[in-house]
Write a protein that holds these residues in place. Structure first.
Motif, PDB file in Angstrom:
ATOM      1  N   ASP A 106       1.031  -1.067   0.142  1.00 34.88           N
ATOM      2  CA  ASP A 106       0.034  -0.037  -0.036  1.00 34.88           C
ATOM      3  C   ASP A 106       0.791   1.258  -0.052  1.00 34.88           C
ATOM      4  OD1 ASP A 106      -1.819   2.096   0.514  1.00 34.88           O
ATOM      5  OD2 ASP A 106      -2.938   1.143   2.080  1.00 34.88           O
ATOM      6  N   LEU A 107       1.023   1.857  -1.115  1.00 33.39           N
ATOM      7  CA  LEU A 107       2.066   2.914  -1.245  1.00 33.39           C
ATOM      8  C   LEU A 107       1.483   4.146  -0.474  1.00 33.39           C
ATOM      9  CD1 LEU A 107       2.920   2.401  -4.956  1.00 33.39           C
ATOM     10  CD2 LEU A 107       4.308   1.767  -3.032  1.00 33.39           C
ATOM     11  N   ARG A 108       0.290   4.474  -0.216  1.00 33.57           N
ATOM     12  CA  ARG A 108      -0.220   5.471   0.442  1.00 33.57           C
ATOM     13  C   ARG A 108       0.398   5.456   2.057  1.00 33.57           C
ATOM     14  NH1 ARG A 108      -6.366   4.124   0.309  1.00 33.57           N
ATOM     15  NH2 ARG A 108      -5.509   2.400   1.295  1.00 33.57           N
ATOM     16  N   ALA A 109       0.607   4.409   2.623  1.00 35.68           N
ATOM     17  CA  ALA A 109       0.774   4.133   3.830  1.00 35.68           C
ATOM     18  C   ALA A 109       2.057   5.115   4.325  1.00 35.68           C
ATOM     19  CB  ALA A 109       1.143   2.593   4.338  1.00 35.68           C
ATOM     20  N   PRO A 110       2.235   5.337   5.895  1.00 34.96           N
ATOM     21  CA  PRO A 110       3.473   6.152   5.929  1.00 34.96           C
ATOM     22  C   PRO A 110       4.677   5.436   5.900  1.00 34.96           C
ATOM     23  CG  PRO A 110       1.890   5.909   7.883  1.00 34.96           C
ATOM     24  CD  PRO A 110       1.288   5.079   6.769  1.00 34.96           C
ATOM     25  N   HIS A 111       4.671   4.255   5.682  1.00 30.37           N
ATOM     26  CA  HIS A 111       6.224   3.637   5.583  1.00 30.37           C
ATOM     27  C   HIS A 111       6.728   3.986   4.174  1.00 30.37           C
ATOM     28  CE1 HIS A 111       5.057   0.825   1.912  1.00 30.37           C
ATOM     29  NE2 HIS A 111       3.900   0.916   2.673  1.00 30.37           N
ATOM     30  N   THR A 112       6.017   4.438   3.300  1.00 34.74           N
ATOM     31  CA  THR A 112       6.480   5.090   1.962  1.00 34.74           C
ATOM     32  C   THR A 112       7.082   6.180   2.135  1.00 34.74           C
ATOM     33  OG1 THR A 112       4.716   4.166   0.698  1.00 34.74           O
ATOM     34  CG2 THR A 112       6.004   5.934  -0.474  1.00 34.74           C
ATOM     35  N   ALA A 113       6.898   7.080   3.173  1.00 36.33           N
ATOM     36  CA  ALA A 113       7.520   8.503   3.367  1.00 36.33           C
ATOM     37  C   ALA A 113       8.651   8.150   4.321  1.00 36.33           C
ATOM     38  CB  ALA A 113       6.496   9.568   3.811  1.00 36.33           C
ATOM     39  N   GLN A 114       8.557   7.112   5.166  1.00 33.43           N
ATOM     40  CA  GLN A 114       9.491   6.958   5.925  1.00 33.43           C
ATOM     41  C   GLN A 114      10.879   6.323   5.463  1.00 33.43           C
ATOM     42  OE1 GLN A 114       7.388   4.324   8.748  1.00 33.43           O
ATOM     43  NE2 GLN A 114       6.414   6.017   9.389  1.00 33.43           N
ATOM     44  N   HIS A 115      10.690   5.439   4.186  1.00 35.79           N
ATOM     45  CA  HIS A 115      11.918   5.101   3.530  1.00 35.79           C
ATOM     46  C   HIS A 115      12.633   6.230   2.940  1.00 35.79           C
ATOM     47  CE1 HIS A 115      11.030   0.795   3.995  1.00 35.79           C
ATOM     48  NE2 HIS A 115      10.040   1.038   3.579  1.00 35.79           N
ATOM     49  N   THR A 116      14.057   6.173   2.667  1.00 37.00           N
ATOM     50  CA  THR A 116      14.595   7.247   1.906  1.00 37.00           C
ATOM     51  C   THR A 116      14.441   7.206   0.657  1.00 37.00           C
ATOM     52  OG1 THR A 116      16.671   5.921   1.472  1.00 37.00           O
ATOM     53  CG2 THR A 116      16.540   6.949   3.690  1.00 37.00           C
ATOM     54  N   GLY A 118      16.379   7.356  -1.857  1.00 33.55           N
ATOM     55  CA  GLY A 118      17.152   6.409  -2.431  1.00 33.55           C
ATOM     56  C   GLY A 118      16.937   4.997  -1.969  1.00 33.55           C
ATOM     57  N   ASP A 119      16.290   4.485  -1.314  1.00 36.28           N
ATOM     58  CA  ASP A 119      15.510   3.163  -1.125  1.00 36.28           C
ATOM     59  C   ASP A 119      14.581   3.045  -2.281  1.00 36.28           C
ATOM     60  OD1 ASP A 119      16.999   2.333   1.331  1.00 36.28           O
ATOM     61  OD2 ASP A 119      15.427   2.847   2.507  1.00 36.28           O
ATOM     62  N   LEU A 120      13.751   3.893  -2.297  1.00 37.12           N
ATOM     63  CA  LEU A 120      12.698   3.843  -3.201  1.00 37.12           C
ATOM     64  C   LEU A 120      13.387   3.524  -4.728  1.00 37.12           C
ATOM     65  CD1 LEU A 120       9.932   6.444  -2.185  1.00 37.12           C
ATOM     66  CD2 LEU A 120      10.042   3.846  -1.581  1.00 37.12           C
ATOM     67  N   PHE A 121      14.373   4.453  -4.904  1.00 39.22           N
ATOM     68  CA  PHE A 121      14.948   4.451  -6.311  1.00 39.22           C
ATOM     69  C   PHE A 121      15.538   2.961  -6.532  1.00 39.22           C
ATOM     70  CE2 PHE A 121      18.664   5.232  -8.961  1.00 39.22           C
ATOM     71  CZ  PHE A 121      18.149   6.004 -10.108  1.00 39.22           C
ATOM     72  N   LEU A 148       9.192   9.150 -10.419  1.00 39.85           N
ATOM     73  CA  LEU A 148       8.529   8.221  -9.932  1.00 39.85           C
ATOM     74  C   LEU A 148       8.545   8.398  -8.394  1.00 39.85           C
ATOM     75  CD1 LEU A 148       8.445   4.787 -11.888  1.00 39.85           C
ATOM     76  CD2 LEU A 148       6.302   6.048 -10.920  1.00 39.85           C
ATOM     77  N   VAL A 149       9.694   8.431  -7.863  1.00 41.02           N
ATOM     78  CA  VAL A 149       9.974   8.503  -6.562  1.00 41.02           C
ATOM     79  C   VAL A 149       9.486   9.498  -5.804  1.00 41.02           C
ATOM     80  CG1 VAL A 149      11.837   9.029  -4.772  1.00 41.02           C
ATOM     81  CG2 VAL A 149      12.250   7.144  -6.549  1.00 41.02           C
ATOM     82  N   ASN A 150       9.530  10.845  -6.623  1.00 41.73           N
ATOM     83  CA  ASN A 150       8.842  12.207  -6.404  1.00 41.73           C
ATOM     84  C   ASN A 150       7.404  12.034  -6.274  1.00 41.73           C
ATOM     85  OD1 ASN A 150      11.090  13.741  -5.823  1.00 41.73           O
ATOM     86  ND2 ASN A 150      11.354  14.491  -7.671  1.00 41.73           N
ATOM     87  N   PHE A 151       6.575  11.307  -7.171  1.00 38.63           N
ATOM     88  CA  PHE A 151       5.314  11.012  -7.115  1.00 38.63           C
ATOM     89  C   PHE A 151       5.074  10.099  -5.815  1.00 38.63           C
ATOM     90  CE2 PHE A 151       1.861   8.130  -8.035  1.00 38.63           C
ATOM     91  CZ  PHE A 151       0.943   8.793  -8.024  1.00 38.63           C
ATOM     92  N   SER A 156       1.979   9.415  -0.648  1.00 34.47           N
ATOM     93  CA  SER A 156       1.973   9.254   0.838  1.00 34.47           C
ATOM     94  C   SER A 156       1.694  10.371   1.689  1.00 34.47           C
ATOM     95  CB  SER A 156       3.286   8.417   1.237  1.00 34.47           C
ATOM     96  OG  SER A 156       3.439   7.999   2.532  1.00 34.47           O
ATOM     97  N   SER A 157       2.400  11.394   1.135  1.00 32.09           N
ATOM     98  CA  SER A 157       2.318  12.704   2.083  1.00 32.09           C
ATOM     99  C   SER A 157       0.876  13.224   1.872  1.00 32.09           C
ATOM    100  CB  SER A 157       3.253  13.549   1.523  1.00 32.09           C
ATOM    101  OG  SER A 157       4.433  13.280   1.797  1.00 32.09           O
ATOM    102  N   GLY A 158       0.227  13.021   0.722  1.00 29.30           N
ATOM    103  CA  GLY A 158      -1.218  13.394   0.375  1.00 29.30           C
ATOM    104  C   GLY A 158      -2.133  12.672   0.945  1.00 29.30           C
ATOM    105  N   TYR A 159      -1.752  11.362   1.209  1.00 28.79           N
ATOM    106  CA  TYR A 159      -2.824  10.424   2.026  1.00 28.79           C
ATOM    107  C   TYR A 159      -2.903  10.730   3.494  1.00 28.79           C
ATOM    108  CZ  TYR A 159      -5.369   6.222   3.454  1.00 28.79           C
ATOM    109  OH  TYR A 159      -6.095   5.264   3.909  1.00 28.79           O
ATOM    110  N   ALA A 160      -1.555  11.017   4.025  1.00 27.25           N
ATOM    111  CA  ALA A 160      -1.477  11.547   5.146  1.00 27.25           C
ATOM    112  C   ALA A 160      -2.226  12.995   5.474  1.00 27.25           C
ATOM    113  CB  ALA A 160       0.182  11.592   5.762  1.00 27.25           C
ATOM    114  N   ALA A 161      -2.326  13.861   4.534  1.00 29.64           N
ATOM    115  CA  ALA A 161      -2.971  15.079   4.731  1.00 29.64           C
ATOM    116  C   ALA A 161      -4.350  14.887   4.187  1.00 29.64           C
ATOM    117  CB  ALA A 161      -2.256  15.784   3.562  1.00 29.64           C
ATOM    118  N   ARG A 162      -4.999  13.844   4.102  1.00 26.99           N
ATOM    119  CA  ARG A 162      -6.343  13.778   3.767  1.00 26.99           C
ATOM    120  C   ARG A 162      -7.301  14.559   4.812  1.00 26.99           C
ATOM    121  NH1 ARG A 162      -4.776   9.216   5.767  1.00 26.99           N
ATOM    122  NH2 ARG A 162      -6.106   7.673   7.087  1.00 26.99           N
TER     123      ARG A 162
END
Length: 326
Positions: A106-116, A118-121, A148-151, A156-162
């Motif tokens: 689930d890419l909306r979850a907080p774990h996406t923003a918690q990874h660096t 560079g990890d996503l890349f 893609l990383v920036n998106f 994830s930030s957008g989901y947290a900001a809902r």
């Protein structure tokens, strides 16, 4: 956490034994040896949970800034390359995901923003074989992978900001406003970043068919907003080089209406809010502090002005965010 606590206590016992062994004159060697064994066991218990996975790119600085154009490009790539498994909204329940060894993340979850970043890349470049995720290192350019990383960070930030609404949380900035470039008619392009430390920005994403009354309301209070240090930037949700002409003589608009760059701005900022008409209140440091969603009809602008005044009254503004996602 329990393992770390137990391990640290065992290590302390080992240190005590080691100190006692060194202080004794007789039979020092057996006691010191035993203490070292206990100390090693304690350290062994405590340290493994503290270790983290790292990749060659984990701490790499992104080569593409966290900007609206990059996020918009990443959103298009996501729809083409990722949505079949991760779903258009990023929930991880796309139709192709059922055939994978394990459910897509689930890419909306907080774990996406918690990874660096560079990890996503790294995962985008090399895949995750155990999860059935393919590698895109050869299929996509480096710039596309950073897009893609920036998106994904924005998603994830957008989901947290809902839950973010039209009222600011005093002294709690956290949602970074992606930088963007826009032009108004024949004037030179300018960027959101240029207003940092100088102006609060009221970013208005509008559909003229719905929002004429709201634009007239904002135009009618232009002087008040200017005195409060506010720059209004109106962005049509559809790219329209004739946006100013389409507004016409009424309402008489003196604030900026983007005629170039609007498509990327709308695509990026709609990751944070998807209502027909959205107004983002961005502080002088570059953080989104409030989001007002509506249909574009006239509202109570006094409430927005009150929130602007609260931003002006903040005593200890946060430092400006980094230009790159981390």
């Amino acid at each position: 956490m329990v393992r770390v606590l137990v391990g640290s206590q065992v290590a302390v016992l080992g240190l005590v034994g080691l100190a006692a062994g060194l202080a004794l004159r007789g039979r020092r060697l057996p006691l010191v040896a035993g203490a070292l064994v206990v100390l090693g066991a304690g350290v062994g218990l405590a340290l493994p949970p503290l270790a983290i996975d790292a990749y060659p790119t984990t701490y790499r600085r992104p080569s593409v800034p966290y900007q609206a154009a990059s996020i918009a490009s990443g959103a298009a790539l996501y729809r083409e390359q990722c949505a079949s498994c991760h779903d258009l909204g990023g929930a991880g329940d796309g139709p192709a995901g059922v055939r994978l060894p394990r459910p897509p993340a689930d890419l909306r979850a907080p774990h996406t923003a918690q990874h660096t970043a560079g990890d996503l890349f790294w995962w985008l470049s090399n895949g995750i074989p155990a999860a059935g995720m393919p590698a895109f290192g050869r299929e996509l350019s480096e710039e596309q992978r950073w897009d893609l990383v920036n998106f994904l960070r924005a998603l994830s930030s957008g989901y947290a900001a809902r839950g973010m609404g039209p009222t600011i949380e005093p002294d709690r900035p956290w949602l970074v406003a992606p930088d963007f470039t826009f032009a108004v008619g024949p004037t030179p392009p300018r960027s959101l970043r240029e207003y940092r430390e100088r102006r609060i920005v009221l970013l208005v994403l509008y559909d003229l068919a719905r929002a004429r009354a709201r634009l007239a309301e904002i135009a009618g209070r232009d002087g008040t907003l200017a005195l409060l240090g506010v720059e209004v930037i109106a962005v049509p949700v559809h790219d329209a080089r004739d946006a100013i002409k389409r507004i016409g003589r009424e309402p008489r608009v003196l604030f900026s209406v983007a005629t170039e760059g609007s498509e990327a701005i709308a695509a990026a900022y709609r990751v944070f809010a998807t209502a027909p008409h959205v107004e983002f209140l961005i502080d002088r440091q570059g953080y989104i502090r409030a989001v007002a969603r509506g249909n574009g009809g006239a509202g109570d602008l006094d409430k927005t002005i009150a929130e602007i005044q609260r931003l002006n009254d903040e005593k200890a503004p946060a430092p400006a965010p980094e230009e790159h996602a981390h």
